[in-house]
Design an enzyme around this catalytic site. Structure first.
Site: not given
Ligand code: CA2
Length: 146
Positions: A23, A75, A81, A88, A101, A103, A112
């Protein structure tokens, strides 16, 4: 001036503090600052909100039409998911939404790759890091002004 809401879901308050290999190192506060500056250049305002709670995100979306918000960048993090309720709420708002997103959700675990919310969004930006929010902001600002 038109307002675009930027919503971030669960755990994104930890941005820049864990898993930098996925991230990046910028924090949510860095992102908020950057988007406010870009919005000013685009002639729109940004309403920035993060919550770890599904219901809080839904309440925020539901209030948008009455509060004069013209569109949203979302986001939903892990809720992307799973959440029929969030989907809704987006559809019910009647507002244009762009899913972002950080990633590439298609290059990670299989679970994902499926988004509950994408079908009710105008489009999805995934895998472009925090720049994805900027692209979505530019797109929505142009669309709202048109
Ligand atoms: O890639 C993305 O922006 C996601 O939405 C991020 C989510 C993940 O569950 C999605 O599949 C993809 C996770 C967010 C958690 O964010 C963190 C950021 C830094 C450190 C730990 C978690």
């Amino acid at each position: 001036m038109k307002t675009i809401a930027v919503l971030n879901g669960p755990n994104l308050d930890r941005l820049g503090r864990r898993e930098p290999e996925i991230y990046g190192r910028e924090t949510l506060a860095d992102l908020e600052r950057k988007l406010h500056a870009e919005a000013a250049d685009l002639g729109v305002a940004v309403d920035f909100f993060q919550s770890n709670h599904e219901g809080a995100l839904i309440d925020r979306i539901s209030a948008m039409p009455e509060s004069g918000v013209a569109g949203m960048i979302l986001n939903a993090a892990g809720l992307t998911h799973t959440s029929v309720a969030l989907r809704d709420a987006i559809k019910g708002s009647g507002l244009p939404a762009i899913e972002v997103h950080i990633s590439n959700i298609h290059a990670r675990e299989e679970f994902r790759a499926h988004s509950m919310t994408a079908p009710v969004c105008v489009g999805v930006v995934t895998g472009l890091g925090l720049a994805g929010y900027s692209f979505a902001l530019k797109f929505l600002a142009d669309r709202i002004r048109a």
